[in-house]
Motif scaffolding. Sequence first.
Motif, PDB file in Angstrom:
ATOM      1  N   TYR A  77       0.836  -1.205   0.000  1.00  0.00           N
ATOM      2  CA  TYR A  77       0.000   0.000   0.000  1.00  0.00           C
ATOM      3  C   TYR A  77       0.873   1.258   0.000  1.00  0.00           C
ATOM      4  CZ  TYR A  77      -3.745   3.217   1.390  1.00  0.00           C
ATOM      5  OH  TYR A  77      -4.646   4.257   1.444  1.00  0.00           O
TER       6      TYR A  77
ATOM      7  N   PRO B 150     -11.741   0.599   2.365  1.00  0.00           N
ATOM      8  CA  PRO B 150     -11.500   2.019   2.075  1.00  0.00           C
ATOM      9  C   PRO B 150     -12.706   2.918   2.311  1.00  0.00           C
ATOM     10  CG  PRO B 150     -11.739   0.745   0.049  1.00  0.00           C
ATOM     11  CD  PRO B 150     -11.672  -0.255   1.162  1.00  0.00           C
TER      12      PRO B 150
ATOM     13  N   ILE C  71      -6.913  -0.611   4.889  1.00  0.00           N
ATOM     14  CA  ILE C  71      -6.650  -0.690   3.445  1.00  0.00           C
ATOM     15  C   ILE C  71      -7.580  -1.664   2.735  1.00  0.00           C
ATOM     16  CG2 ILE C  71      -4.257   0.031   3.700  1.00  0.00           C
ATOM     17  CD1 ILE C  71      -3.380  -2.811   3.616  1.00  0.00           C
TER      18      ILE C  71
ATOM     19  N   ALA D 189      -4.019  10.328  11.272  1.00  0.00           N
ATOM     20  CA  ALA D 189      -5.189   9.664  10.704  1.00  0.00           C
ATOM     21  C   ALA D 189      -4.896   8.176  10.550  1.00  0.00           C
ATOM     22  CB  ALA D 189      -5.530  10.279   9.345  1.00  0.00           C
ATOM     23  N   TRP D 190      -5.935   7.410  10.163  1.00  0.00           N
ATOM     24  CA  TRP D 190      -5.722   5.985   9.919  1.00  0.00           C
ATOM     25  C   TRP D 190      -6.577   5.532   8.752  1.00  0.00           C
ATOM     26  CZ3 TRP D 190     -10.154   3.189  10.084  1.00  0.00           C
ATOM     27  CH2 TRP D 190     -11.187   3.624  10.906  1.00  0.00           C
ATOM     28  N   THR D 191      -6.175   4.402   8.172  1.00  0.00           N
ATOM     29  CA  THR D 191      -6.883   3.831   7.036  1.00  0.00           C
ATOM     30  C   THR D 191      -6.874   2.307   7.150  1.00  0.00           C
ATOM     31  OG1 THR D 191      -6.309   5.633   5.541  1.00  0.00           O
ATOM     32  CG2 THR D 191      -6.909   3.547   4.522  1.00  0.00           C
TER      33      THR D 191
ATOM     34  N   ILE E 279      -1.860   2.592   9.098  1.00  0.00           N
ATOM     35  CA  ILE E 279      -2.611   1.714   8.207  1.00  0.00           C
ATOM     36  C   ILE E 279      -2.626   0.304   8.779  1.00  0.00           C
ATOM     37  CG2 ILE E 279      -2.072   3.071   6.158  1.00  0.00           C
ATOM     38  CD1 ILE E 279      -0.033   0.961   5.365  1.00  0.00           C
TER      39      ILE E 279
ATOM     40  N   ASP F 298     -13.808   6.356   6.612  1.00  0.00           N
ATOM     41  CA  ASP F 298     -13.156   7.649   6.437  1.00  0.00           C
ATOM     42  C   ASP F 298     -13.388   8.470   7.700  1.00  0.00           C
ATOM     43  OD1 ASP F 298     -12.110  10.029   5.697  1.00  0.00           O
ATOM     44  OD2 ASP F 298     -13.541  10.438   4.102  1.00  0.00           O
ATOM     45  N   THR F 299     -12.323   8.725   8.477  1.00  0.00           N
ATOM     46  CA  THR F 299     -12.470   9.455   9.743  1.00  0.00           C
ATOM     47  C   THR F 299     -12.320  10.959   9.577  1.00  0.00           C
ATOM     48  OG1 THR F 299     -10.104   9.176  10.208  1.00  0.00           O
ATOM     49  CG2 THR F 299     -11.602   7.501  11.072  1.00  0.00           C
ATOM     50  N   SER F 300     -12.237  11.416   8.332  1.00  0.00           N
ATOM     51  CA  SER F 300     -12.061  12.856   8.107  1.00  0.00           C
ATOM     52  C   SER F 300     -13.374  13.612   8.090  1.00  0.00           C
ATOM     53  CB  SER F 300     -11.309  13.091   6.795  1.00  0.00           C
ATOM     54  OG  SER F 300     -12.076  12.623   5.688  1.00  0.00           O
TER      55      SER F 300
ATOM     56  N   LEU G 135       0.137   8.901   9.516  1.00  0.00           N
ATOM     57  CA  LEU G 135      -0.929   7.992   9.080  1.00  0.00           C
ATOM     58  C   LEU G 135      -0.647   6.585   9.594  1.00  0.00           C
ATOM     59  CD1 LEU G 135      -3.436   7.445   7.232  1.00  0.00           C
ATOM     60  CD2 LEU G 135      -1.807   6.913   5.407  1.00  0.00           C
TER      61      LEU G 135
END
Length: 465
Positions: free
Chosen positions: A41, A119, A116, A112-114, A85, A122-124, A83
């Motif tokens: 990723y 997807p 993978i 932030a985090w994702t 992941i 979305d924490t934004s 970030l």
Amino acid sequence: MKRTQESEKLLHVAVYIRVSSDEQAERGDSIRDQKERGLNYIEEHHNMILHDIYLDDGVSGQKIDRDDFTRLMNHVKEGLVDLIIFTKLDRWFRSLRHYLNTQAILEKYHAAWTAIDQPYFDTSTPYGRAFVAQSMTFAELEAQNGGLRVADVFRTKVAHGEVITGKVPRGYQIQDKHLVLSEEAPAIYDALMYFLKHQSMNRAVDYLKETYGIIMTLQNFKQSLLRNDKITGRYRGNDSYCPRLISDEDFCEIQRILDHNINIKSSQKYPYIFTGLLVCAECGRKMGGCQINTASKRKDGTVIRYKYPAYECKQHRAYKTCDNGGQIREVRIEECLLKKLREQLGSYTADFETKGRKTVDNRIKKNQLRRKIRRLKDLYLNDALLLEEYKADRAELEAELESLPDIEPPSEYPAASIRMHNTDFESMYRHLDNQQKRLFWRAVIKEIRLSGRTGLHREYTVVFL
């Protein structure tokens, strides 16, 4: 234009990996698989660079106390990670409360985090955070239901005396899914009685090896035997879970000995008499042994050097966080105790006869301690405590909680104290060696609280057993 610049900012990325033993075997969420997908990723995004890989192996997602997760959060607070992941949301958490507390920390430090493989999380945005929180609720429910099913199976097995693990204490073996005494049982029993007599784990382990050829480490001897209530036949509420190896009275005496820290490391050259008994009255920590080195010069010019055993508050010496400084010689403590002991024994006996015997219910106090532990964890999760402070305070509270029984039966009449009060114990004491003196003091004293100097004097508070 501003949006493009932000998207092109170089991100320092942390790859977080968590597996539990059953998931790794059954679902294929292996360490290698999660690591490779995380690195791929990062390779696919030119604005990302790997900061570090964090791995918690064999740890439940419902637990917040994970070693590498804690290390990761510390790096976030230091501004080293932009970030985080991981493959799926359940690798991150399975507890909604833990997720919300951690998310607050991440937002505070602009990390932030994702997930993978997911997807759409979305924490934004507010909607994205609400969606994640809802998903965490179902993940937590699934994990708790699975844990309840396993707990129910184990509870049923224990109620029927069946083993739930292949790890058994020495002196036992598994037969038809039940614990039974093995051929080593007489040897183990003899070693336990030897420990009760000499009150030394080192000597008991050596005795077991030399007499029966059974080799055990000190830690194994302590945890799998001395601290294991299975040797009394009990386990998880089943009083007849397995055959008894020792009596309840002997087991309680073993716990008392261990709680008073009478064992000395084999590398200790001088057997300090009051190790584990002296407590600093200022900070409440145990006082440790040390040596006072002095020298005197003779008329012929030769120098004679002396070493005296003494005690000091380690908190003062190492961190200067306690005002109880200075060293006090062991012989001064002996002189003071011997001078006061007869009076203290008489006062103790009279006080016992006046107050009578009472049963103490500690259940309310234990619940208060559990609430303090929960509040302490919340303070740490909300960034109000440092990790070192959290661990130290939690260990202290858990130790106090473990030491308290639910119900304390009435104390036995202090017959030993009365007999000592009526004998010339001072003369007998002076003929004892240091090991015997240690046993003498531990037979009558729980702890000695030592205050700092007031002028040239210190105050002693003796707490009897």
